[in-house]
Design an enzyme around this catalytic site. Structure first.
Site, PDB file in Angstrom:
ATOM      1  N   GLU A  59     -68.607  24.244 -53.322  1.00  0.00           N
ATOM      2  CA  GLU A  59     -68.078  23.963 -51.981  1.00  0.00           C
ATOM      3  C   GLU A  59     -66.785  23.150 -52.086  1.00  0.00           C
ATOM      4  O   GLU A  59     -65.831  23.377 -51.340  1.00  0.00           O
ATOM      5  CB  GLU A  59     -69.110  23.185 -51.143  1.00  0.00           C
ATOM      6  N   CYS A  99     -71.625  17.339 -50.725  1.00  0.00           N
ATOM      7  CA  CYS A  99     -70.917  18.499 -50.175  1.00  0.00           C
ATOM      8  C   CYS A  99     -71.103  18.562 -48.659  1.00  0.00           C
ATOM      9  O   CYS A  99     -70.188  18.944 -47.931  1.00  0.00           O
ATOM     10  CB  CYS A  99     -71.414  19.788 -50.821  1.00  0.00           C
TER      11      CYS A  99
END
Lengths: 387, 387
Positions: A59, A99
């Site tokens: 990510e 993330c």
């Protein structure tokens, strides 16, 4: 969180994310290999997969790329931003912010992912953090089998503290892995052996028995286009320390010594132990079970080293031990294009009583089949026994 | 005769002819299976393949169909007629006029074929007859491998007076054809066994050893959608007449007795011989070579019966004999989706001295690979040994 509402575009982008995830299998340990795609409306503005050794996460790689995209930088925001990721975004701030938090900061409107992270620091929490910030989360129920393939090792270790185990075999058409005198070079052809390099790269560690080391003196390293891949863990099963360990042994010569671990029984010859440690190798002593090193204990020790996928390269007695205890998740077999004598070296020794009926032997599911020139590669996974 | 001048349309029609030829493999003995397509300009007006048991020939079937086509019957001839056939049209008037003569009578302008007939009654003579009548003949140099596949048995017999030999094996992933106690039902799955029916139908005869008859009591007949196919020849190798021949034996129960031949050694028990003949079976006595029935002599006797393709269904010692003497043209292996003990029944026994190096063992060319559910079928043919 919704689990439906998936359109064709969503499905396509998840497929791209899966392809990205597949790139990193065996390279991201101890982390799972994740793939991520970010879309601004219908335009892909960022892509990423988990980096070598696990950091940064997929990510983060995709977000970094997306933030440099002109659509993200210059537009008055006209379209929604969706983050497609194979695994639920992590919730824990470790060496870097989670993330989930970074996705909020980035300004995503929607997150579509395939699987909840079994890691209890994240499981469901990643979604909670995102939803608290008003981000729509979708756990998409597609590509289940493909998804599980990308994280098979990680899931196995999280669940059982043991690695996913692949037995890698090269045999003749009639199931012989070497001549009676032990010659095995080469049963399989060039293309098969090239594919084995890729298979090694897809695993976090390689395991061999002492007999294989003594008879083949294998290098077990990654070569050619794979040579820059970080050193894999190497495990040698050597109950009686019968290998003459020295700098000349190819395994030692061609690999980083600190990644080599020798498993042996308790109460071994102290001089030999000293010599192995002096060479810079690791030595782990485990118990015995029915006269053999205890595979279960070995797998737990390997799990403790955070190995997700273990490639067991033989020989017969090692594979047989793993099969006997049902400690295998996959058999990768390469059939070379030759036939050998009936008394040549068998693939397996006996692993069930000799009077076992056919229906009592393990049945496997064929997952993959491909020819490499005149050789055949097949991948099988265990299925429930016939009743 | 020209060998070039082949256009795309010609190539396509030859491919159709090959597809027709493939239908008849194993059903047209002692004749080869031939396919034929007739085109009036760019329109196909007739198709045919060699009939069951060899007559009428493919060309005659196609001509008969073409003569009933409206383009052939009604038009003032505006387009040229081309006969596409896989094998050179026959030149000999046997029970019926030769195909070459019939093609002339039919009024073809051009004949395109793939292979000259090795039969000396036709070889080149078919073309001569056609050319004498002003018909343009083209020996097309395309689809060589596919063509040879359709007539492999016929060519082998014409050349060596012996049949094309396929060894058909069903083994576990690790090369075992049965448990140590001899149980082999079932190593391979339903779909594989269905495919074996098709393979039997593609051969003119089936051969088994006495041990297989004693342990498996196989039927060896054609079943289900193949049951109306004419009875195959069945050969049993039984050096010591150890099988208790009776009407209850499945091979005898499920097959026409006059097609069953028992090969045995000379000087056998006369009572047993009498009993076998009384049952209506054929008995052929052959010499021995190194303690085993002489395979070469057996293959010549089978060739004399005008068998083109022979399917050798085992077991281990029979396959080993054929491999030892290099009397095999193909190995068809089915790997079932299971693994068996190391001491279970091997595919082959030793066929070369135990100290033979790997490079001294036969190398095979992979011709075909396909999965049937969780099983794998592979077809291999011998290639020259590595030097």
């Amino acid at each position: 969180m919704t689990s439906s509402g998936l359109n064709k575009f969503d499905a396509n982008l998840l497929k791209i994310a899966l392809t990205l995830a597949r790139r990193g299998i065996g390279l991201t340990g101890p982390n799972p290999s994740v793939g991520c795609v970010i879309a601004y409306g219908k335009t892909i503005i960022g892509r990423g997969c988990t980096s070598i050794n696990g950091r940064p996460h997929a990510e983060m790689v995709a977000i970094e790329q997306a933030t440099r995209h002109y659509l993200y930088q210059t537009s008055v925001k006209k379209e929604k931003i969706t983050v497609y990721t194979t695994l639920e975004p992590c919730a824990h701030d470790d060496t870097s912010p989670s993330c989930a938090k970074e996705i909020i900061k980035f300004g995503a409107d929607r997150v579509v992912f395939l699987l909840k992270d079994p890691d209890e620091r994240t499981h469901g929490k990643g979604v909670s953090i995102l939803e608290s910030a008003g981000i729509d989360c979708v756990n998409a129920k597609v590509y289940k089998e493909e998804m599980l393939d990308t994280v098979s090792g990680y899931l196995k270790r999280k669940k059982e503290n043991k690695p996913f185990v692949s037995l890698k075999i090269a045999s003749s058409i009639n199931g012989k892995i070497g001549t009676k005198k032990g010659e095995s070079k080469w049963i399989s052809g060039d293309l098969s052996r090239k594919k084995v390099q890729l298979i090694r790269s897809n695993h976090d560690a390689i395991l061999v028995g002492s007999k294989t080391v003594l008879s083949d003196n294998p290098r077990l390293n990654l070569r050619d286009e794979y040579q820059n891949i970080p050193q894999k863990f190497i495990f040698i099963l050597d109950a009686n320390l019968s290998i003459p360990y020295s700098k000349e042994l190819k395994i030692i010569k061609f690999n980083e010594k600190e990644k080599i671990h020798v498993f042996t029984k308790k109460n071994c010859d102290k001089e030999k132990i000293k010599q192995i440690r002096k060479l810079g190798l690791n030595l782990i002593q485990v118990g015995k079970k029915k006269g053999k090193l205890d595979i279960s204990e070995i797998l737990l020790k390997i799990g403790n080293l955070r190995i997700n996928k273990l490639l067991v390269e033989g020989g017969s007695s090692i594979w047989t031990s793993f099969i006997k205890e049902n400690f295998f998740d996959e058999i990768i077999i390469f059939w070379g294009n030759n036939i050998l004598n009936g008394t040549a070296m068998p693939t397996f020794n006996d692993f069930l009583p000799v009077n076992t009926r056919i229906k009592g032997f393990p049945r496997l599911k064929l997952r993959y089949i491909k020819n490499w020139g005149n050789d055949i590669e097949a991948v099988w996974q265990p299925i429930t026994k016939e009743t």
